[in-house]
Write a protein that holds these residues in place. Structure first.
Motif, short mmCIF file in Angstrom:
data_model
loop_
_atom_site.label_atom_id
_atom_site.label_comp_id
_atom_site.label_asym_id
_atom_site.label_seq_id
_atom_site.Cartn_x
_atom_site.Cartn_y
_atom_site.Cartn_z
N LEU A 26 0.58 -1.27 -0.05
CA LEU A 26 -0.05 -0.01 0.14
C LEU A 26 0.81 1.30 -0.05
CD1 LEU A 26 -2.90 -0.81 2.45
CD2 LEU A 26 -2.98 -0.85 0.07
N ILE A 27 1.97 1.13 0.66
CA ILE A 27 2.94 2.31 0.78
C ILE A 27 3.41 2.48 -0.75
CG2 ILE A 27 5.32 3.00 1.45
CD1 ILE A 27 4.77 1.71 4.09
N VAL A 28 3.72 1.73 -1.43
CA VAL A 28 4.31 1.88 -2.75
C VAL A 28 3.06 2.19 -3.69
CG1 VAL A 28 5.25 0.69 -4.74
CG2 VAL A 28 6.23 0.01 -2.43
N ARG A 29 1.85 1.72 -3.62
CA ARG A 29 0.95 2.04 -4.39
C ARG A 29 0.46 3.68 -4.19
NH1 ARG A 29 -3.26 -3.07 -3.39
NH2 ARG A 29 -4.66 -1.51 -3.46
N ARG A 30 0.34 3.83 -2.95
CA ARG A 30 0.09 5.37 -2.64
C ARG A 30 1.30 6.19 -3.16
NH1 ARG A 30 -1.32 3.29 2.81
NH2 ARG A 30 -3.47 3.15 2.77
N GLY A 109 9.53 -10.33 -22.26
CA GLY A 109 9.93 -8.82 -22.53
C GLY A 109 9.32 -7.81 -21.42
N TRP A 110 9.24 -8.33 -20.24
CA TRP A 110 8.79 -7.29 -19.07
C TRP A 110 10.05 -7.24 -18.22
CZ3 TRP A 110 4.30 -5.16 -17.88
CH2 TRP A 110 2.95 -5.75 -18.66
N ARG A 111 10.19 -6.01 -17.72
CA ARG A 111 11.25 -5.53 -16.73
C ARG A 111 10.53 -6.00 -15.40
NH1 ARG A 111 12.48 -0.07 -16.45
NH2 ARG A 111 10.44 0.06 -17.17
N VAL A 112 11.53 -5.98 -14.42
CA VAL A 112 10.88 -6.43 -12.97
C VAL A 112 11.64 -5.79 -11.99
CG1 VAL A 112 10.93 -8.52 -11.30
CG2 VAL A 112 10.58 -9.00 -13.99
N LEU A 113 10.83 -5.45 -11.10
CA LEU A 113 11.56 -4.43 -10.14
C LEU A 113 10.87 -5.13 -8.68
CD1 LEU A 113 13.09 -1.88 -8.70
CD2 LEU A 113 10.65 -0.63 -9.06
N ILE A 114 11.91 -5.36 -7.75
CA ILE A 114 11.53 -5.93 -6.43
C ILE A 114 11.71 -5.14 -5.36
CG2 ILE A 114 12.21 -7.71 -4.99
CD1 ILE A 114 13.17 -9.33 -7.34
N VAL A 115 10.73 -4.53 -4.69
CA VAL A 115 10.71 -3.78 -3.58
C VAL A 115 10.82 -4.60 -2.57
CG1 VAL A 115 9.84 -1.86 -2.44
CG2 VAL A 115 9.69 -1.66 -4.96
N TRP A 116 11.90 -4.26 -1.65
CA TRP A 116 11.85 -5.22 -0.31
C TRP A 116 11.38 -4.45 0.84
CZ3 TRP A 116 13.01 -10.06 -0.52
CH2 TRP A 116 13.54 -10.75 -1.50
N GLU A 117 10.87 -5.06 1.56
CA GLU A 117 10.10 -4.56 3.05
C GLU A 117 11.04 -3.71 3.70
OE1 GLU A 117 7.56 -6.44 6.72
OE2 GLU A 117 9.09 -7.82 5.71
N ARG A 123 14.10 3.08 4.73
CA ARG A 123 14.50 4.09 3.84
C ARG A 123 13.40 4.91 3.18
NH1 ARG A 123 19.67 1.07 0.47
NH2 ARG A 123 20.69 0.64 2.35
N LEU A 124 12.45 4.97 3.89
CA LEU A 124 11.20 5.54 3.29
C LEU A 124 11.28 6.97 2.69
CD1 LEU A 124 8.22 4.93 3.13
CD2 LEU A 124 7.63 6.04 5.08
N ASN A 125 12.21 7.49 3.26
CA ASN A 125 12.72 9.00 2.65
C ASN A 125 13.32 9.00 1.08
OD1 ASN A 125 14.91 7.84 3.93
ND2 ASN A 125 15.78 9.83 4.31
N GLU A 126 13.92 7.80 0.86
CA GLU A 126 14.33 7.49 -0.41
C GLU A 126 13.55 6.85 -1.27
OE1 GLU A 126 18.06 5.06 0.13
OE2 GLU A 126 18.66 6.28 1.79
N ILE A 127 12.22 6.64 -0.95
CA ILE A 127 11.30 5.85 -1.83
C ILE A 127 11.10 6.53 -3.44
CG2 ILE A 127 9.14 7.02 -1.25
CD1 ILE A 127 7.72 4.45 -1.33
N GLN A 128 11.68 7.67 -3.55
CA GLN A 128 11.66 8.49 -4.91
C GLN A 128 12.54 7.52 -5.87
OE1 GLN A 128 12.49 9.99 -2.06
NE2 GLN A 128 14.72 10.85 -2.58
N TRP A 143 15.40 -2.81 -5.19
CA TRP A 143 15.19 -1.66 -4.15
C TRP A 143 14.96 -1.99 -2.70
CZ3 TRP A 143 12.15 1.08 -0.57
CH2 TRP A 143 12.71 2.21 -0.23
N PRO A 144 15.84 -1.92 -1.88
CA PRO A 144 17.15 -1.15 -1.89
C PRO A 144 17.98 -2.26 -2.41
CG PRO A 144 16.83 -2.05 0.61
CD PRO A 144 15.56 -1.99 -0.43
N GLU A 145 19.26 -1.67 -2.90
CA GLU A 145 20.08 -2.93 -3.63
C GLU A 145 20.74 -3.72 -2.62
OE1 GLU A 145 19.97 0.42 -4.31
OE2 GLU A 145 19.29 0.69 -6.22
N ARG A 146 20.91 -3.30 -1.54
CA ARG A 146 21.57 -4.11 -0.61
C ARG A 146 20.65 -3.96 0.81
NH1 ARG A 146 24.01 0.55 -0.26
NH2 ARG A 146 25.51 1.40 0.60
N PRO A 147 20.83 -4.80 1.68
CA PRO A 147 20.02 -5.00 2.75
C PRO A 147 20.61 -3.59 3.63
CG PRO A 147 21.00 -7.03 2.91
CD PRO A 147 21.53 -6.34 1.59
#
Length: 158
Positions: A26-30, A109-117, A123-128, A143-147
């Motif tokens: 929901l955070i990502v969707r908003r 042909g799709w690109r994949v983005l994984i957003v980790w909890e 890093r909520l301030n970096e969600i941009q 995202w994030p690239e590393r833990p």
């Protein structure tokens, strides 16, 4: 080590764990909606049923919980102390299925983005960064690239 609650209570607790519309999702969707991105939710016609799909950008976004999807090196990807064989097999199967589904998406042909909890917790301030990755040409991205470096004796509640 034995469980601190009886089996009925544990069963009730586990049954309340959601598979979709989770707090991180929901955070990502908003955020994406506020940025003007339009998306579809949980498209069943795509492998792995991605949490968010941006057809215009040909991007599938998975919002993964660190525990269930085995975020390597993450504080939240701990293994339960009871029924170790069961949990190891279950969580390894989840991770293997994730890789297989992502491979199918990429090959079609799709690109994949994984957003980790953990990225959303610390890093909520970096969600941009997530919005920037939408226009990135990378085929598979995380995202994030590393833990996160934040280590707590008692993890903060979400």
């Amino acid at each position: 080590m034995t469980d601190i609650v009886d089996s009925q209570t544990r069963s009730r607790m586990m049954s309340r764990i959601r598979g979709s519309d989770t707090r991180p999702e929901l955070i990502v969707r908003r955020y994406l909606h506020a940025c003007g991105f339009r998306y579809r939710l949980h498209r069943r016609d795509l492998p792995g049923k991605p949490d968010l799909v941006l057809p215009k950008h040909r991007l599938a976004i998975f919002v993964h919980g660190c525990f269930w999807h085995r975020h390597e090196g993450c504080f939240y990807a701990t293994s339960p102390a009871t029924r170790k064989d069961f949990w190891r097999q279950k969580l390894d199967t989840n991770a293997a299925r994730d890789k297989q589904q992502q491979g199918k998406l990429i090959s079609s042909g799709w690109r994949v983005l994984i957003v980790w909890e953990c990225g959303l917790k610390h890093r909520l301030n970096e969600i941009q960064t997530v919005a920037e990755k939408i226009t990135s040409p990378d085929v598979l991205d995380e995202w994030p690239e590393r833990p996160p470096r934040v280590r707590h004796a008692n993890p903060p509640s979400a």
